[in-house]
Scaffold this motif. Structure first.
Motif, PDB file in Angstrom:
ATOM      1  N   THR A  49       0.195  -1.093  -0.240  1.00 45.92           N
ATOM      2  CA  THR A  49      -0.396   0.229   0.043  1.00 45.92           C
ATOM      3  C   THR A  49       0.860   0.989  -0.300  1.00 45.92           C
ATOM      4  O   THR A  49       2.012   1.794   0.833  1.00 45.92           O
ATOM      5  CB  THR A  49      -0.959   0.031   1.429  1.00 45.92           C
ATOM      6  OG1 THR A  49      -2.193  -0.912   0.930  1.00 45.92           O
ATOM      7  CG2 THR A  49      -1.904   1.321   1.236  1.00 45.92           C
ATOM      8  N   ALA A  50       0.699   2.250  -0.539  1.00 46.34           N
ATOM      9  CA  ALA A  50       1.343   3.427  -1.561  1.00 46.34           C
ATOM     10  C   ALA A  50       0.540   4.291  -0.505  1.00 46.34           C
ATOM     11  O   ALA A  50      -0.210   4.168  -1.534  1.00 46.34           O
ATOM     12  CB  ALA A  50       2.319   3.598  -2.325  1.00 46.34           C
ATOM     13  N   GLU A  51       1.271   5.272  -0.546  1.00 45.26           N
ATOM     14  CA  GLU A  51      -0.106   6.855   0.381  1.00 45.26           C
ATOM     15  C   GLU A  51       0.735   7.991   0.186  1.00 45.26           C
ATOM     16  O   GLU A  51       2.267   7.547  -0.297  1.00 45.26           O
ATOM     17  CB  GLU A  51      -0.307   6.917   1.361  1.00 45.26           C
ATOM     18  CG  GLU A  51      -1.065   7.497   2.018  1.00 45.26           C
ATOM     19  CD  GLU A  51      -1.220   8.362   3.622  1.00 45.26           C
ATOM     20  OE1 GLU A  51      -1.399   8.934   3.943  1.00 45.26           O
ATOM     21  OE2 GLU A  51      -0.034   8.012   4.263  1.00 45.26           O
ATOM     22  N   LEU A  52       0.064   8.632  -1.117  1.00 44.00           N
ATOM     23  CA  LEU A  52       0.498  10.320  -1.274  1.00 44.00           C
ATOM     24  C   LEU A  52       0.503  11.155  -0.290  1.00 44.00           C
ATOM     25  O   LEU A  52      -1.210  11.473  -0.508  1.00 44.00           O
ATOM     26  CB  LEU A  52       0.699  10.445  -2.717  1.00 44.00           C
ATOM     27  CG  LEU A  52       0.601  10.990  -3.557  1.00 44.00           C
ATOM     28  CD1 LEU A  52       2.399  11.861  -3.727  1.00 44.00           C
ATOM     29  CD2 LEU A  52       0.521  12.154  -4.707  1.00 44.00           C
ATOM     30  N   SER A  53       1.081  11.373  -0.126  1.00 44.58           N
ATOM     31  CA  SER A  53       0.800  12.897   0.990  1.00 44.58           C
ATOM     32  C   SER A  53       1.470  14.059   0.678  1.00 44.58           C
ATOM     33  O   SER A  53       2.492  13.480   1.959  1.00 44.58           O
ATOM     34  CB  SER A  53       0.509  12.243   1.813  1.00 44.58           C
ATOM     35  OG  SER A  53       0.023  13.226   3.951  1.00 44.58           O
ATOM     36  N   GLY A  54       1.340  14.623   0.855  1.00 40.60           N
ATOM     37  CA  GLY A  54       1.785  16.028   0.495  1.00 40.60           C
ATOM     38  C   GLY A  54       3.376  16.394  -0.936  1.00 40.60           C
ATOM     39  O   GLY A  54       2.850  15.520  -2.272  1.00 40.60           O
ATOM     40  N   SER A  55       4.730  16.143  -0.784  1.00 35.77           N
ATOM     41  CA  SER A  55       5.424  15.348  -1.542  1.00 35.77           C
ATOM     42  C   SER A  55       5.875  13.840  -1.101  1.00 35.77           C
ATOM     43  O   SER A  55       7.322  13.482  -1.594  1.00 35.77           O
ATOM     44  CB  SER A  55       6.639  16.171  -1.185  1.00 35.77           C
ATOM     45  OG  SER A  55       6.938  16.207  -0.164  1.00 35.77           O
ATOM     46  N   GLU A  56       5.785  13.344  -0.312  1.00 34.60           N
ATOM     47  CA  GLU A  56       6.228  12.185   0.567  1.00 34.60           C
ATOM     48  C   GLU A  56       4.756  11.128  -0.153  1.00 34.60           C
ATOM     49  O   GLU A  56       4.022  11.029   0.002  1.00 34.60           O
ATOM     50  CB  GLU A  56       5.593  11.951   2.498  1.00 34.60           C
ATOM     51  CG  GLU A  56       7.169  10.959   2.448  1.00 34.60           C
ATOM     52  CD  GLU A  56       6.850  10.487   3.708  1.00 34.60           C
ATOM     53  OE1 GLU A  56       6.925   9.592   4.671  1.00 34.60           O
ATOM     54  OE2 GLU A  56       5.663  11.568   4.556  1.00 34.60           O
ATOM     55  N   LEU A  57       6.028   9.803  -0.787  1.00 34.83           N
ATOM     56  CA  LEU A  57       5.195   9.060  -1.271  1.00 34.83           C
ATOM     57  C   LEU A  57       5.994   7.806  -0.516  1.00 34.83           C
ATOM     58  O   LEU A  57       7.109   7.558  -0.365  1.00 34.83           O
ATOM     59  CB  LEU A  57       6.078   8.432  -2.953  1.00 34.83           C
ATOM     60  CG  LEU A  57       5.145   7.326  -3.494  1.00 34.83           C
ATOM     61  CD1 LEU A  57       3.569   7.627  -3.457  1.00 34.83           C
ATOM     62  CD2 LEU A  57       5.961   7.702  -5.147  1.00 34.83           C
ATOM     63  N   SER A  58       4.814   7.631   0.360  1.00 28.76           N
ATOM     64  CA  SER A  58       5.420   6.089   0.762  1.00 28.76           C
ATOM     65  C   SER A  58       4.866   4.900   0.592  1.00 28.76           C
ATOM     66  O   SER A  58       3.513   5.048   0.503  1.00 28.76           O
ATOM     67  CB  SER A  58       5.054   6.958   2.857  1.00 28.76           C
ATOM     68  OG  SER A  58       4.187   6.791   2.486  1.00 28.76           O
ATOM     69  N   VAL A  59       5.792   4.297   1.131  1.00 24.74           N
ATOM     70  CA  VAL A  59       5.244   2.791   1.043  1.00 24.74           C
ATOM     71  C   VAL A  59       5.090   1.302   2.179  1.00 24.74           C
ATOM     72  O   VAL A  59       6.054   2.032   2.227  1.00 24.74           O
ATOM     73  CB  VAL A  59       5.728   1.960  -0.582  1.00 24.74           C
ATOM     74  CG1 VAL A  59       4.915   0.079  -0.547  1.00 24.74           C
ATOM     75  CG2 VAL A  59       5.934   2.562  -1.533  1.00 24.74           C
ATOM     76  N   PHE A  60       3.998   0.793   2.211  1.00 30.36           N
ATOM     77  CA  PHE A  60       3.965  -0.564   3.090  1.00 30.36           C
ATOM     78  C   PHE A  60       3.291  -2.007   2.764  1.00 30.36           C
ATOM     79  O   PHE A  60       3.075  -2.067   1.963  1.00 30.36           O
ATOM     80  CB  PHE A  60       2.783   0.317   3.952  1.00 30.36           C
ATOM     81  CG  PHE A  60       2.461  -1.034   5.340  1.00 30.36           C
ATOM     82  CD1 PHE A  60       3.120  -0.789   6.796  1.00 30.36           C
ATOM     83  CD2 PHE A  60       1.624  -2.092   4.888  1.00 30.36           C
ATOM     84  CE1 PHE A  60       2.963  -2.116   7.372  1.00 30.36           C
ATOM     85  CE2 PHE A  60       0.944  -2.689   5.877  1.00 30.36           C
ATOM     86  CZ  PHE A  60       1.681  -2.772   7.410  1.00 30.36           C
ATOM     87  N   GLY A  61       4.625  -2.222   3.346  1.00 28.16           N
ATOM     88  CA  GLY A  61       4.609  -4.055   3.031  1.00 28.16           C
ATOM     89  C   GLY A  61       3.084  -4.769   3.203  1.00 28.16           C
ATOM     90  O   GLY A  61       3.001  -5.165   4.321  1.00 28.16           O
ATOM     91  N   GLY A  62       2.067  -4.636   2.525  1.00 27.59           N
ATOM     92  CA  GLY A  62       0.886  -5.285   3.145  1.00 27.59           C
ATOM     93  C   GLY A  62      -0.424  -4.257   2.594  1.00 27.59           C
ATOM     94  O   GLY A  62      -0.299  -3.152   1.930  1.00 27.59           O
TER      95      GLY A  62
END
Length: 564
Positions: free
Chosen positions: A211-224
Motif C-alpha cells: 500500500t502506497a500513500e501519497l501525502s504532500g511530497s511524500e510517497l511512502s510504501v508499506f508492505g501489506g
C-alpha cells in the motif's frame, strides 16, 4: 517499507505545474516495487496526476521518473468509441486483421509484417477475454455492444494481453457492478508484472501486496494490503500522539525547573548583595563569593536552558510524527420530514413499495439495466424544484437519452423499463447527485457554485460550512476547472448537502466512486444523522451496509423490481 524487491517506478523530486502556475504535485520522491501496489491518498493529493506522469501522458516540470520497463495505463475516464471493434480495444485489431487476410489467401508482405511472430494472437485474445469473463464472440463485437462494465474489463484484458512490465489502473472499479468487480478481482489476483492501482475500493485494495500513500511530497510504501496498513497507521499515530503528549509534559517540567532555578539564583544574589551592603563579611571575601556565585549561576542557567531547548526540540520532532489528518464533518440541516410522511413510491405493476419519512432505500442491479434511467425519469418528471449537484441549473430534464449517451453504452430497452418499473416522488424538495458532475461552470469559483444552491445563506456561514468539507481559506475561491476529479465531486456534494432549503429526499447515484475513503466515512456519518429520506444507487456493498438500509430493491432487465 515495501516487501517488493527492485522498484518498478522511482520518483525523484517530481513536480508538475499547470499552465496557470498552480501546482499539481510538488517534489514527490519515492519508489514503488514490482508487486501489486494500491495507491491511496486524499482527493486532490495528486494520485491520478502521478499515474499520468508515470505513464508518460504528462511531463514533469521538474524532477525525474525512472521506469523499470514499458508502462501500460488505464485512465480513470475511459473515452471509448462505441463503433470501435472490441479487438481494437484489446490492441490486437491490426494483427488480427492481417492474420485473417493471410488465412483468406492474401499473401501481401505487409500482412506478414503486421503479424510478425504473433501467429497465436487470436487464441491469446480469446484467453484474455475468458479471464475477463467475456464470451469468445466478444472479439468480433463492437464496443457499443458491450455493457460499460464489460468494456472496462475488455480494456483491462487488452492491457494484460500486452504483457507490459508495469501496469497503471486509475479507479478501475468505478461504475462496475458486483459481477464485474468480482471478475476484475480475479484478474488482479493472477496479474503478471508490476501493477499500481489507484482506488478507493476497499475490496480491491485488499488484493494488493503493498500500500502506497501519497501525502504532500511524500510517497511512502508499506508492505501489506490496505487493512494492514490502516491498522499500522492507526497504531503508529496513537504512539505518536502519546509521544507528543509525553514530550509536552517534559517541556512544561523543564520550563518549571528553569523558572525555579532563576528564582533560586535571584534569591542567592539578593542575599549576597544584602550581606555585602551590611558589611557582614570583608569586601575581598564578598567579591570572591560573588564571582564564584556568578560562575555557578552561569553554569546552572546554561544547564537548565539546554534541557529546556532539548525538550522543545523533542516536542517538535514528536509533533511532526502526528499527521494533520483533518476529517470531513458534515452537519446536515434538518429537512423536517415527519416519520409517516410519504416521500416516494416504487412499483412494477405487480407490487408497490412506499418510502415514508427518513427511510434509506438502495436501488441495485447489474450495469445496463437502467437504474440511472429510472432515477432521471423519476427526478425529471417530479415537477419539483431539484437541487442538482451536477449542473448549475435548478431542474433535471427527462434525461433518458442523455443517461445512455453519457455512458456511451447501450442500456436495456428504456421503454420496457419505464413501462414496467415506476418511481414517483411525493415531495417538492429533492437533492440529486448524478454519477457525472460535468454540468458545473468551470469558470465559477467553489464558493459561487455552492452559493447558487443556497442563495439566502450568508457568505460567512457558507465558508464555515465548506470548512467542514475541508474546503478552507483561499480554496473556496479556486475555479471549478482547476479542481481534480475527486475535489470537483466533493464540491458537487457540498452544493447538494448544503442546499437551502434542505432537500427532503436525497437521490445519490454511485456517490462513492469519486470520493476518498475518509470523505466516504464523513458522508456515512452525515447520512446517519440526516432526518430526510435517502435513495442510493450503488455497487459498493460496504457503503450500503453502513448507511442502515430500510429497503433494497433490485431492478431487472425486464423492468421488474424485487426486494432483496
Amino acid at each position: 517499507m515495501s516487501t517488493s524487491s527492485s522498484p518498478s517506478l522511482v520518483f525523484d523530486r517530481v513536480s508538475l505545474d499547470w499552465p496557470d502556475g498552480t501546482s499539481a504535485v510538488t517534489d514527490v520522491s519515492g519508489a514503488i516495487g514490482r508487486g501489486r501496489t494500491g495507491l491511496v491518498g486524499r482527493n486532490g493529493s495528486g494520485k491520478s496526476t502521478l499515474l499520468r506522469l508515470a505513464a508518460g501522458a504528462l511531463t514533469p516540470t521538474r524532477g525525474h521518473i525512472t521506469r523499470g520497463g514499458e508502462v501500460a495505463y488505464l485512465p480513470q475516464q475511459l473515452t471509448l468509441d462505441i463503433d470501435r471493434p472490441v479487438a481494437d480495444l484489446l490492441g490486437v485489431a491490426a494483427t488480427l486483421n492481417a492474420l485473417r487476410a493471410i488465412e483468406a489467401g492474401d499473401v501481401d508482405q505487409r500482412h506478414f509484417d503486421a503479424v510478425g511472430s504473433d501467429w497465436d494472437v487470436e487464441a491469446r485474445a480469446h484467453i484474455a477475454l475468458a479471464e475477463a469473463g467475456l464470451p469468445p464472440d466478444a472479439l468480433d463485437r463492437r464496443v457499443g455492444q458491450l455493457s460499460g462494465g464489460e468494456a472496462i474489463l475488455a480494456a483491462v484484458a487488452g492491457i494484460r494481453l500486452r504483457d507490459a512490465p508495469i501496469t497503471l489502473l486509475d479507479e478501475p472499479t468505478n461504475n462496475l457492478d458486483r459481477d464485474a468487480r468480482s471478475r476484475l478481482g480475479d484478474m488482479v489476483r493472477g496479474w503478471r508484472g508490476a501493477l499500481v492501482v489507484v482506488s478507493h475500493d476497499l475490496a480491491l485494495l485488499e488484493l494488493m501486496d503493498d500500500t502506497a500513500e501519497l501525502s504532500g511530497s511524500e510517497l511512502s510504501v508499506f508492505g501489506g494490503a490496505y487493512s494492514l496498513w490502516r491498522a499500522w497507521l492507526d497504531a503508529e499515530q496513537a504512539a505518536a500522539r502519546q509521544a507528543e503528549k509525553a514530550a509536552a509534559q517534559v517541556v512544561r517540567r523543564e520550563k518549571r525547573d528553569r523558572i525555579q532555578a532563576e528564582t533560586t539564583l535571584a534569591h542567592r544574589a539578593a542575599t549576597g548583595r544584602k550581606a555585602q551592603f551590611e558589611k557582614r563579611v570583608p569586601g575581598i571575601i564578598a567579591g570572591g563569593r560573588k564571582m564564584a556565585a556568578e560562575v555557578s549561576a552561569g553554569r546552572l542557567r546554561a544547564e537548565v536552558r539546554e534541557k529546556e531547548s532539548g525538550a522543545h526540540a523533542a516536542l517538535e520532532t514528536a509533533e511532526r510524527r502526528v499527521r494533520d489528518d483533518a476529517v470531513v464533518r458534515i452537519d446536515l440541516p434538518d429537512p423536517a420530514v415527519p416519520p409517516g410522511r410519504i416521500i416516494a413510491e416504487f412499483g412494477d405493476g405487480h407490487r408497490t413499495w412506499i418510502v415514508r419519512g427518513p427511510e434509506r432505500v438502495a436501488l441495485v442491479g447489474a450495469n445496463g439495466v437502467g437504474k440511472t434511467t429510472l432515477l432521471e425519469r423519476m427526478v425529471g418528471s417530479s415537477g419539483a424544484r431539484v437541487h442538482n449537484a451536477g449542473s448549475t441549473g435548478s431542474a433535471v430534464g427527462d434525461g433518458v437519452a442523455r443517461a445512455a449517451e453519457n455512458r456511451g453504452f447501450p442500456i436495456a430497452d428504456a421503454s420496457v423499463i419505464l413501462r414496467c418499473a415506476r418511481a414517483t416522488v411525493r415531495t417538492d424538495r429533492i437533492g440529486y447527485l448524478p454519477q457525472r458532475v460535468d454540468g458545473m461552470d468551470d469558470a465559477a469559483s467553489v464558493l459561487e457554485t455552492v452559493a447558487a444552491g443556497a442563495p439566502s445563506v450568508p457568505v460567512v456561514e457558507l465558508r464555515n460550512r465548506l470548512a467542514r468539507f475541508l474546503i478552507r481559506g483561499d480554496a473556496v475561491d479556486r475555479p471549478i476547472g482547476s479542481l481534480s476529479g475527486g475535489e470537483r465531486f466533493r464540491v458537487a456534494l457540498a452544493r447538494l448537502l448544503l442546499a437551502d432549503p434542505p432537500p427532503q429526499l436525497l437521490v445519490l447515484d454511485e456517490p462513492t466512486n469519486n470520493l476518498d475513503i475518509d470523505t466516504v466515512d464523513g458522508v456515512i456519518e452525515a447520512l446517519g444523522a440526516y432526518r430526510g429520506a435517502v435513495l442510493v444507487v450503488s455497487h459498493d456493498d460496504a457503503f450500503l451496509g453502513r448507511i442502515g438500509l430500510d429497503l433494497r430493491l433490485e431492478l431487472g432487465t425486464d423492468g421488474s423490481l424485487r426486494e432483496v
